[in-house]
Design a protein around this motif. Structure first.
Motif, PDB file in Angstrom:
ATOM      1  N   ASP A 217       0.837  -1.211   0.000  1.00 23.40           N
ATOM      2  CA  ASP A 217       0.000   0.000   0.000  1.00 23.40           C
ATOM      3  C   ASP A 217       0.866   1.253   0.000  1.00 23.40           C
ATOM      4  OD1 ASP A 217      -2.236  -1.575   0.028  1.00 23.40           O
ATOM      5  OD2 ASP A 217      -2.597  -1.387   2.191  1.00 23.40           O
ATOM      6  N   THR A 218       1.910   1.206   0.821  1.00 25.38           N
ATOM      7  CA  THR A 218       2.817   2.366   0.874  1.00 25.38           C
ATOM      8  C   THR A 218       3.509   2.579  -0.464  1.00 25.38           C
ATOM      9  OG1 THR A 218       3.189   1.954   3.232  1.00 25.38           O
ATOM     10  CG2 THR A 218       4.758   3.394   2.107  1.00 25.38           C
ATOM     11  N   LEU A 219       3.966   1.474  -1.068  1.00 29.12           N
ATOM     12  CA  LEU A 219       4.604   1.572  -2.389  1.00 29.12           C
ATOM     13  C   LEU A 219       3.639   2.111  -3.428  1.00 29.12           C
ATOM     14  CD1 LEU A 219       6.723  -1.720  -2.536  1.00 29.12           C
ATOM     15  CD2 LEU A 219       7.548   0.619  -2.242  1.00 29.12           C
ATOM     16  N   GLU A 220       2.349   1.685  -3.315  1.00 24.24           N
ATOM     17  CA  GLU A 220       1.344   2.176  -4.264  1.00 24.24           C
ATOM     18  C   GLU A 220       1.125   3.681  -4.093  1.00 24.24           C
ATOM     19  OE1 GLU A 220      -3.304   1.291  -5.601  1.00 24.24           O
ATOM     20  OE2 GLU A 220      -2.357   0.157  -3.980  1.00 24.24           O
ATOM     21  N   VAL A 221       1.099   4.108  -2.810  1.00 26.03           N
ATOM     22  CA  VAL A 221       0.941   5.548  -2.555  1.00 26.03           C
ATOM     23  C   VAL A 221       2.100   6.326  -3.157  1.00 26.03           C
ATOM     24  CG1 VAL A 221       0.934   7.316  -0.757  1.00 26.03           C
ATOM     25  CG2 VAL A 221      -0.461   5.261  -0.486  1.00 26.03           C
ATOM     26  N   TYR A 222       3.322   5.798  -2.898  1.00 26.73           N
ATOM     27  CA  TYR A 222       4.487   6.489  -3.453  1.00 26.73           C
ATOM     28  C   TYR A 222       4.534   6.415  -4.976  1.00 26.73           C
ATOM     29  CZ  TYR A 222       6.758   7.633   0.946  1.00 26.73           C
ATOM     30  OH  TYR A 222       7.067   8.194   2.157  1.00 26.73           O
ATOM     31  N   SER A 223       4.017   5.299  -5.535  1.00 23.87           N
ATOM     32  CA  SER A 223       3.953   5.176  -6.987  1.00 23.87           C
ATOM     33  C   SER A 223       2.990   6.204  -7.572  1.00 23.87           C
ATOM     34  CB  SER A 223       3.514   3.758  -7.369  1.00 23.87           C
ATOM     35  OG  SER A 223       3.407   3.632  -8.779  1.00 23.87           O
ATOM     36  N   LYS A 224       1.836   6.383  -6.873  1.00 18.40           N
ATOM     37  CA  LYS A 224       0.885   7.393  -7.328  1.00 18.40           C
ATOM     38  C   LYS A 224       1.504   8.786  -7.237  1.00 18.40           C
ATOM     39  CE  LYS A 224      -3.405   4.895  -6.235  1.00 18.40           C
ATOM     40  NZ  LYS A 224      -4.646   4.886  -5.420  1.00 18.40           N
ATOM     41  N   LYS A 225       2.214   9.034  -6.098  1.00 20.93           N
ATOM     42  CA  LYS A 225       2.870  10.328  -5.952  1.00 20.93           C
ATOM     43  C   LYS A 225       3.914  10.531  -7.047  1.00 20.93           C
ATOM     44  CE  LYS A 225       2.265  11.030  -0.983  1.00 20.93           C
ATOM     45  NZ  LYS A 225       2.955  11.239   0.325  1.00 20.93           N
ATOM     46  N   GLU A 226       4.628   9.433  -7.378  1.00 19.15           N
ATOM     47  CA  GLU A 226       5.629   9.531  -8.456  1.00 19.15           C
ATOM     48  C   GLU A 226       4.959   9.853  -9.786  1.00 19.15           C
ATOM     49  OE1 GLU A 226       9.118   6.862 -10.617  1.00 19.15           O
ATOM     50  OE2 GLU A 226       7.516   5.900  -9.476  1.00 19.15           O
ATOM     51  N   THR A 227       3.803   9.185 -10.046  1.00 16.61           N
ATOM     52  CA  THR A 227       3.069   9.445 -11.282  1.00 16.61           C
ATOM     53  C   THR A 227       2.596  10.896 -11.334  1.00 16.61           C
ATOM     54  OG1 THR A 227       2.317   7.148 -11.359  1.00 16.61           O
ATOM     55  CG2 THR A 227       1.126   8.736 -12.706  1.00 16.61           C
ATOM     56  N   GLU A 228       2.091  11.374 -10.179  1.00 18.94           N
ATOM     57  CA  GLU A 228       1.631  12.765 -10.114  1.00 18.94           C
ATOM     58  C   GLU A 228       2.799  13.737 -10.336  1.00 18.94           C
ATOM     59  OE1 GLU A 228      -0.241  13.123  -6.348  1.00 18.94           O
ATOM     60  OE2 GLU A 228      -2.020  11.947  -6.881  1.00 18.94           O
ATOM     61  N   LEU A 229       3.946  13.402  -9.704  1.00 22.04           N
ATOM     62  CA  LEU A 229       5.125  14.255  -9.876  1.00 22.04           C
ATOM     63  C   LEU A 229       5.606  14.246 -11.328  1.00 22.04           C
ATOM     64  CD1 LEU A 229       7.181  13.446  -6.642  1.00 22.04           C
ATOM     65  CD2 LEU A 229       5.995  15.574  -7.199  1.00 22.04           C
ATOM     66  N   GLN A 230       5.588  13.055 -11.941  1.00 24.04           N
ATOM     67  CA  GLN A 230       5.991  12.972 -13.349  1.00 24.04           C
ATOM     68  C   GLN A 230       5.040  13.766 -14.234  1.00 24.04           C
ATOM     69  OE1 GLN A 230       6.263   8.799 -14.253  1.00 24.04           O
ATOM     70  NE2 GLN A 230       8.342   8.605 -13.441  1.00 24.04           N
ATOM     71  N   ALA A 231       3.721  13.674 -13.929  1.00 25.21           N
ATOM     72  CA  ALA A 231       2.743  14.455 -14.705  1.00 25.21           C
ATOM     73  C   ALA A 231       2.979  15.946 -14.496  1.00 25.21           C
ATOM     74  CB  ALA A 231       1.320  14.079 -14.288  1.00 25.21           C
ATOM     75  N   ALA A 232       3.268  16.313 -13.220  1.00 22.68           N
ATOM     76  CA  ALA A 232       3.544  17.729 -12.949  1.00 22.68           C
ATOM     77  C   ALA A 232       4.812  18.178 -13.667  1.00 22.68           C
ATOM     78  CB  ALA A 232       3.676  17.963 -11.443  1.00 22.68           C
ATOM     79  N   ILE A 233       5.849  17.313 -13.639  1.00 18.12           N
ATOM     80  CA  ILE A 233       7.101  17.642 -14.338  1.00 18.12           C
ATOM     81  C   ILE A 233       6.861  17.767 -15.830  1.00 18.12           C
ATOM     82  CG2 ILE A 233       9.371  16.727 -14.961  1.00 18.12           C
ATOM     83  CD1 ILE A 233       9.517  15.530 -12.137  1.00 18.12           C
ATOM     84  N   ALA A 234       6.056  16.811 -16.376  1.00 16.69           N
ATOM     85  CA  ALA A 234       5.739  16.882 -17.811  1.00 16.69           C
ATOM     86  C   ALA A 234       4.993  18.179 -18.139  1.00 16.69           C
ATOM     87  CB  ALA A 234       4.916  15.664 -18.235  1.00 16.69           C
ATOM     88  N   GLY A 235       4.047  18.544 -17.231  1.00 13.79           N
ATOM     89  CA  GLY A 235       3.315  19.798 -17.439  1.00 13.79           C
ATOM     90  C   GLY A 235       4.246  20.997 -17.388  1.00 13.79           C
ATOM     91  N   HIS A 236       5.173  20.983 -16.405  1.00 13.03           N
ATOM     92  CA  HIS A 236       6.139  22.081 -16.307  1.00 13.03           C
ATOM     93  C   HIS A 236       7.052  22.125 -17.531  1.00 13.03           C
ATOM     94  CE1 HIS A 236       4.759  23.198 -12.425  1.00 13.03           C
ATOM     95  NE2 HIS A 236       5.268  22.155 -11.766  1.00 13.03           N
ATOM     96  N   GLU A 237       7.481  20.926 -17.987  1.00 14.75           N
ATOM     97  CA  GLU A 237       8.334  20.884 -19.185  1.00 14.75           C
ATOM     98  C   GLU A 237       7.593  21.422 -20.401  1.00 14.75           C
ATOM     99  OE1 GLU A 237       9.576  16.858 -19.511  1.00 14.75           O
ATOM    100  OE2 GLU A 237      11.237  17.072 -18.066  1.00 14.75           O
ATOM    101  N   SER A 238       6.288  21.060 -20.506  1.00 17.22           N
ATOM    102  CA  SER A 238       5.480  21.573 -21.612  1.00 17.22           C
ATOM    103  C   SER A 238       5.353  23.086 -21.527  1.00 17.22           C
ATOM    104  CB  SER A 238       4.101  20.920 -21.599  1.00 17.22           C
ATOM    105  OG  SER A 238       3.279  21.471 -22.617  1.00 17.22           O
ATOM    106  N   THR A 239       5.121  23.580 -20.282  1.00 19.42           N
ATOM    107  CA  THR A 239       5.020  25.035 -20.083  1.00 19.42           C
ATOM    108  C   THR A 239       6.337  25.721 -20.421  1.00 19.42           C
ATOM    109  OG1 THR A 239       3.386  24.694 -18.337  1.00 19.42           O
ATOM    110  CG2 THR A 239       4.481  26.838 -18.423  1.00 19.42           C
TER     111      THR A 239
END
Length: 207
Positions: A76-98
């Motif tokens: 469960d903890t790994l899944e939470v961190y995986s979701k956070k990683e996915t969110e961070l990657q999406a945020a990074i991708a959004g920032h890179e796009s910006t």
């Protein structure tokens, strides 16, 4: 690649849990599988496990239900961190796009500024864009050429005017001389005519 990512997350998770455990060491939290850090849950498993020796080796006996609970908590903890990683990657991708969009706009602005600067520092001459220095050089060259041409024509005009005046003066003098010559010729002709008439008259009288 996925295994390496999980391993990295697990290491980060264990490091975080270790720091959390160190921060909470003064509070002496109650060990449990239902709350607390993963490290405290491992401590709970260790505390609740039994041990025995066989063939000179020490073995730990862990209840399967505790191990399953700990395994589920870790997943469960790994899944939470995986979701956070996915969110961070999406945020990074959004920032890179910006950032990419901003860089593109910056390039367009820079190109427009360069174009405006070139137009500001340039002039159109016969449909060709030239620098102001070149335009000024061409303009003053043309002005100087026209001025020299004007001075040349003024000089030629003045010279021609002087020659015309000289020709008029010479013509006037020639006319005066011609009139004087014609008058003298007329006087000589009249004189000769009188002399001839006198001789004719003398000849008639002699008869």
């Amino acid at each position: 690649m996925k295994g390496l990512r999980i391993l990295t997350i697990a290491i980060a998770l264990l490091t975080y849990n270790l720091q959390f455990a160190q921060e909470q060491a003064g509070n002496a939290p109650e060990l449990s599988l239902d709350k607390g850090s993963i490290d405290s849950q491992f401590n709970f498993i260790t505390k609740k496990s039994g041990n025995y020796r066989a063939e000179g080796r020490r073995y730990e006996v862990v209840r399967a239900i505790h191990l399953d609970k700990l395994r589920q908590n870790v997943l469960d903890t790994l899944e939470v961190y995986s979701k956070k990683e996915t969110e961070l990657q999406a945020a990074i991708a959004g920032h890179e796009s910006t950032i990419s969009s901003l860089n593109k706009k910056l390039d367009e602005t820079t190109n427009n500024l360069t174009s405006v600067t070139e137009e500001k520092d340039s002039m159109s001459f016969l449909g060709v864009l030239v620098s102001k220095a070149t335009y000024n050089f061409i303009l003053w060259t043309v002005i100087c050429a026209l001025l020299l041409t004007l001075l040349f024509f003024i000089y030629k005009f003045r010279k021609s005017n002087i020659l015309t005046q000289e020709a008029k003066t010479n013509l006037s003098e020639l006319e005066v001389e011609y009139e004087d010559h014609r008058r003298r010729a007329l006087e000589r002709e009249q004189k000769i005519s009188r002399q001839l008439q006198d001789e004719i008259n003398k000849y008639k009288k002699s008869k």
